[in-house]
Design a protein around this motif. Structure first.
Motif, PDB file in Angstrom:
ATOM      1  N   TYR A 188      10.928   7.422 -19.367  1.00 16.50           N
ATOM      2  CA  TYR A 188      11.415   6.076 -19.047  1.00 16.50           C
ATOM      3  C   TYR A 188      10.677   5.140 -19.991  1.00 16.50           C
ATOM      4  CZ  TYR A 188      13.256   8.390 -14.935  1.00 16.50           C
ATOM      5  OH  TYR A 188      13.941   9.246 -14.098  1.00 16.50           O
TER       6      TYR A 188
ATOM      7  N   ARG B  24      15.050  15.264  -8.135  1.00 17.20           N
ATOM      8  CA  ARG B  24      15.184  14.424  -6.928  1.00 17.20           C
ATOM      9  C   ARG B  24      13.833  14.256  -6.246  1.00 17.20           C
ATOM     10  NH1 ARG B  24      19.545  17.512  -5.829  1.00 17.20           N
ATOM     11  NH2 ARG B  24      18.593  18.464  -3.982  1.00 17.20           N
TER      12      ARG B  24
ATOM     13  N   ASP C  37      11.630  11.685  -7.950  1.00 18.80           N
ATOM     14  CA  ASP C  37      12.016  10.312  -7.643  1.00 18.80           C
ATOM     15  C   ASP C  37      11.593   9.922  -6.232  1.00 18.80           C
ATOM     16  OD1 ASP C  37      13.171   7.833  -8.305  1.00 18.80           O
ATOM     17  OD2 ASP C  37      14.912   8.347  -7.069  1.00 18.80           O
ATOM     18  N   GLU C  38      11.760  10.864  -5.301  1.00 20.97           N
ATOM     19  CA  GLU C  38      11.358  10.560  -3.916  1.00 20.97           C
ATOM     20  C   GLU C  38       9.853  10.326  -3.821  1.00 20.97           C
ATOM     21  OE1 GLU C  38      12.741  13.405  -0.999  1.00 20.97           O
ATOM     22  OE2 GLU C  38      14.803  13.286  -1.754  1.00 20.97           O
TER      23      GLU C  38
ATOM     24  N   ILE D  68      10.709   6.230  -8.596  1.00 16.10           N
ATOM     25  CA  ILE D  68      10.912   5.832 -10.000  1.00 16.10           C
ATOM     26  C   ILE D  68      12.026   4.781 -10.134  1.00 16.10           C
ATOM     27  CG2 ILE D  68      11.460   6.647 -12.329  1.00 16.10           C
ATOM     28  CD1 ILE D  68      10.509   9.453 -11.403  1.00 16.10           C
ATOM     29  N   ALA D  69      13.180   5.102  -9.560  1.00 14.26           N
ATOM     30  CA  ALA D  69      14.329   4.210  -9.724  1.00 14.26           C
ATOM     31  C   ALA D  69      14.018   2.828  -9.154  1.00 14.26           C
ATOM     32  CB  ALA D  69      15.557   4.812  -9.048  1.00 14.26           C
TER      33      ALA D  69
ATOM     34  N   ASP E 207      18.095   3.738 -13.407  1.00 14.13           N
ATOM     35  CA  ASP E 207      18.696   4.801 -12.604  1.00 14.13           C
ATOM     36  C   ASP E 207      18.726   6.126 -13.369  1.00 14.13           C
ATOM     37  OD1 ASP E 207      20.585   4.137 -14.409  1.00 14.13           O
ATOM     38  OD2 ASP E 207      22.209   3.787 -12.964  1.00 14.13           O
TER      39      ASP E 207
END
Ligand code: G16
Length: 542
Positions: free
Chosen positions: A416, A521, A524-525, A529-530, A536
Motif C-alpha cells: 500500500y 482477509r 485485513d481483519e 487495512i482498508a 480497498d
C-alpha cells in the motif's frame, strides 16, 4: 585549495533500509548532499591516505554528486578515489571493486529501483571495507553527526574528466577512472561455467534480459552477448538513461509487465530476466512461470553446486524474515545453517564475513552470495543460466519438481504505497499493542498461534535490532507479516507479506492470490487495512 564551508544541519538525513533516499529537489538544496557526505566522513576513522570507491547508477544528478564527492574525499584526506567511467558502477560492481582494491569503503549514489529524473529520487549510501552496506552502528553515527554538523571540507578544483579512463589528480588525491564492467565480468566468469552456458545458447536457447534503461545494460551486453554468445538484442532497454525512460526501474510484475506478458505468451523465449536501477535486484521468469524471489532463493541454493564457484557446497543460507521459508527446507536437506535476518542487505554482511552463510536472499527480488557483499541481479541470472545449462530442463519443470520434493510456499506481497504516514504508523502501533491478545483468536477461519515483533540478535557481533516487523503465525504454519518500508520517499508504504505452505503436490497448481485468499482477509481483519488507509486494494501485488 582547501575550503572549509560553514553549513547548518538538515533534520531529515536519517539513512533508511539502504542509505539516504530523497527526491532530487531535496538533494539539490544548497549543502544537502555535502552535509550528508561530510557526516559520513566525520563518522569514519583511519581513512587518511586510503582509497574510496565512488560510483552510481547513472540516474539524474549522478554526475554532479560524483564531482562533489571526489572534491570532498580529497579535502578530507583520502589518498585515492576509484571512480567508474562516466560515474557509473552498478551496486554489486561497486561492492566488488571495494573488495578487489582493498578500499577503505565506497560511496554508492543510487535510489535503486525508485524512479529517476529531475522530480524523482536520488540516494547516497556508504559501504564499508568488506564491500557491504554500512551496519546500523555506522548509519546511526552518520545520522547523529548530520544533526549537529556545522562545516564541510572541499576543494576549489575543476571537474574531473569522468569519461576518460586513467589517472588524474585532485588536490593531493589520485583519481583513477576505471572501466565499470570489466572487473565485474571477470568475477562472474570465475564463478560460472561460461563454456556450458555458451554451448546452451549455441544450441538455440533463447532469453530476454530487460535492463529497464538502467545500469545493468552495459554489463548484460558484455556478459550475455559478448562473452556468452547470446544473440544481439538479448539485452533489451540496455542503454542507461538518467530517467530510466520515464519508467520505474523496478523488476517486478507491475513495472516489468511487458517482459512478463512476453514470457506468458505462446512465443515466449526459454528464459526471461530483469534487473533494477542499480543492478542489485533480479526478476526471474521461465516460459509460462514466474519464479518468486523466495522460491528463486530456495532453487538456487538447492542447485548452486552445479556452478563451479559453489561446487564445494554451501556453508549456510540466510534470508530476511519476511522472505518465505522455502529456503529453510533446502538448508535442512543440505544440513547447513539457516539464518533469519531483518530486511536490509546490511544484515547479511556479518554472516558472510564469518563464513556462516554462502547464499542470501530477500523477497524483495534480491539474491546474492559471498562473492560480494551486496545482492547481485546479474549474478542471480547467471546462476540460473548455469543451472539451466547443467540440467537442460525448462524452468517450469525445475520449479515444479522442486515443489514436489520440498512442498510449495505460496507467497505474495501486498504493498500500500504513499499511505499517509500517520495512518500507517497508527496501524503498526495498534498492531504492536495487541500482540499479546492475538494468540487463540480466529480471523477468516484461521486461528492465530503466535504473534510478535521481530527482533534480530546478530550471532556474530551480538548486536540487537528490534521492531523489524510484526509476525502473525497461524495454526498450520501460514503467516502474515506487516512492515513499513524503509526505502520510500513520500508518505509511508505498508507491506503485507503473506505465506502459506502446501506440502501436497496435488494442490500446487492453484493461482497464488486464490491460494492465500483467506490469509488476505485475515490480514485485513487483524490490521484494519482498508479502514485505516482508505484503500480497498494494494497498489502493487508481487
Ligand atoms: C533495499 C535493501 C533490501 C530491502 C529492500 C526493501 O533494496 O537493500 O535489503 O529488502 O530495500 O526494503 P523496504 O521493504 O524497507 O522498502 P534496494 O534494492 O532498494 O537497495
Amino acid at each position: 585549495m582547501l575550503k572549509t564551508v560553514a553549513t547548518k544541519p538538515f533534520s531529515d538525513q536519517k539513512p533508511g533500509t539502504s542509505g539516504l533516499r530523497k527526491k532530487v529537489p531535496v538533494f539539490q538544496q544548497p549543502n544537502y548532499a555535502e552535509n550528508f557526505i561530510q557526516s559520513v566522513f566525520d563518522s569514519l576513522e583511519g581513512f587518511a591516505g586510503k582509497a574510496l570507491v565512488i560510483g552510481g547508477d547513472g540516474r539524474f544528478y549522478n554526475r554532479e554528486v560524483i564531482q562533489t564527492a571526489i572534491r570532498m574525499a580529497a579535502a578530507n584526506g583520502f589518498g585515492r578515489a576509484i571512480v567508474g567511467q562516466g560515474g557509473i558502477l552498478s551496486t554489486p560492481a561497486a561492492s566488488h571493486v571495494i573488495r578487489k582494491f582493498k578500499a577503505f569503503g565506497g560511496l554508492i549514489l543510487s535510489a535503486s529501483h525508485n524512479p529517476g529524473g529531475p522530480h524523482e529520487d536520488f540516494g547516497i549510501k556508504y559501504n564499508i571495507g568488506n564491500g557491504g552496506p554500512a551496519p546500523e552502528k555506522v548509519t546511526e553515527a552518520v545520522f547523529a553527526r548530520s544533526k549537529v554538523i556545522d562545516r564541510y571540507l572541499t576543494l576549489d578544483t575543476p571537474d574531473v574528466a569522468l569519461d576518460i579512463i586513467g589517472t588524474q589528480t585532485v588536490g593531493g588525491m589520485t583519481v583513477e577512472v576505471i572501466d565499470p564492467v570489466s572487473d565485474y565480468a571477470a568475477l562472474m566468469e570465475s564463478l560460472f561455467d561460461f563454456p556450458a552456458i555458451r554451448a546452451m545458447f549455441k544450441d538455440g536457447f533463447r532469453m530476454v534480459f530487460d535492463a529497464m534503461h538502467a545500469v545493468t545494460g552495459p554489463y548484460a551486453k558484455e556478459i550475455l552477448e559478448n562473452r556468452l554468445g547470446a544473440p544481439a538484442g538479448t539485452a533489451r532497454n540496455a542503454t542507461p538513461l538518467p530517467d530510466f525512460g520515464g519508467h520505474h526501474p523496478d523488476p517486478n510484475l507491475v513495472h516489468a509487465k511487458e517482459l512478463y506478458d512476453l514470457m506468458m505468451s505462446a512465443d515466449a523465449p526459454d528464459f526471461g530476466a530483469a534487473s533494477d536501477g542499480d543492478g542489485d535486484r533480479n526478476l526471474i521468469i521461465g516460459k509460462g512461470i514466474f519464479v518468486t524471489p523466495s522460491d528463486s532463493l530456495a532453487l538456487l541454493a538447492a542447485n548452486a553446486h552445479l556452478a563451479p564457484g559453489y561446487k564445494a557446497g554451501l556453508k549456510g543460507i540466510a534470508r530476511s524474515m519476511p522472505t518465505s521459508a522455502a529456503a529453510d527446507r533446502v538448508a535442512e536437506k543440505l544440513g547447513v545453517g539457516m539464518y533469519e535476518t531483518p530486511t536490509g542487505w546490511k544484515f547479511f554482511g556479518n554472516l558472510l564475513d564469518a563464513g556462516m552463510a554462502t547464499i542470501c536472499g530477500e523477497e524483495s527480488a534480491g539474491t546474492g552470495s559471498d562473492h560480494v557483499r551486496e545482492k547481485d541481479g546479474l549474478w542471480a541470472v547467471l546462476l540460473w543460466l548455469n543451472v539451466l545449462a547443467a540440467r537442460r530442463q525448462p524452468v517450469k519443470d525445475i520449479v515444479v519438481a522442486h515443489w514436489r520434493e520440498f512442498g510449495r510456499n505460496y507467497y505474495t506481497r501486498h504493498d500500500y504505497e504513499e499511505v499517509e504516514s500517520e495512518a500507517a504508523n497508527g496501524l503498526m502501533a495498534d498492531l504492536r499493542g495487541k500482540l499479546g491478545v492475538l494468540p487463540g483468536l480466529k480471523f477468516a477461519g484461521l486461528v492465530v498461534e503466535t504473534a510478535d515483533d521481530f527482533a534480530y540478535h546478530d550471532p556474530v557481533d551480538g548486536s540487537v535490532s528490534r521492531n523489524q516487523g510484526i509476525r502473525v503465525l497461524f495454526q498450520g504454519g501460514s503467516r502474515v507479516v506487516f512492515r513499513l518500508s524503509g526505502t520510500g520517499t513520500s508518505g509511508a508504504t505498508l507491506r503485507v507479506y503473506i505465506e502459506r505452505y502446501e506440502p501436497d503436490a496435488a494442490q500446487h497448481g492453484i493461482e497464488t492470490q486464490e491460494a492465500v485468499a483467506d490469509l488476505i482477509r485475515a490480514a485485513d481483519e487483524i490490521a484494519g487495512i482498508a479502514q485505516r488507509t482508505g484503500r480497498d486494494r494494494p497498489s502493487v501485488i508481487t
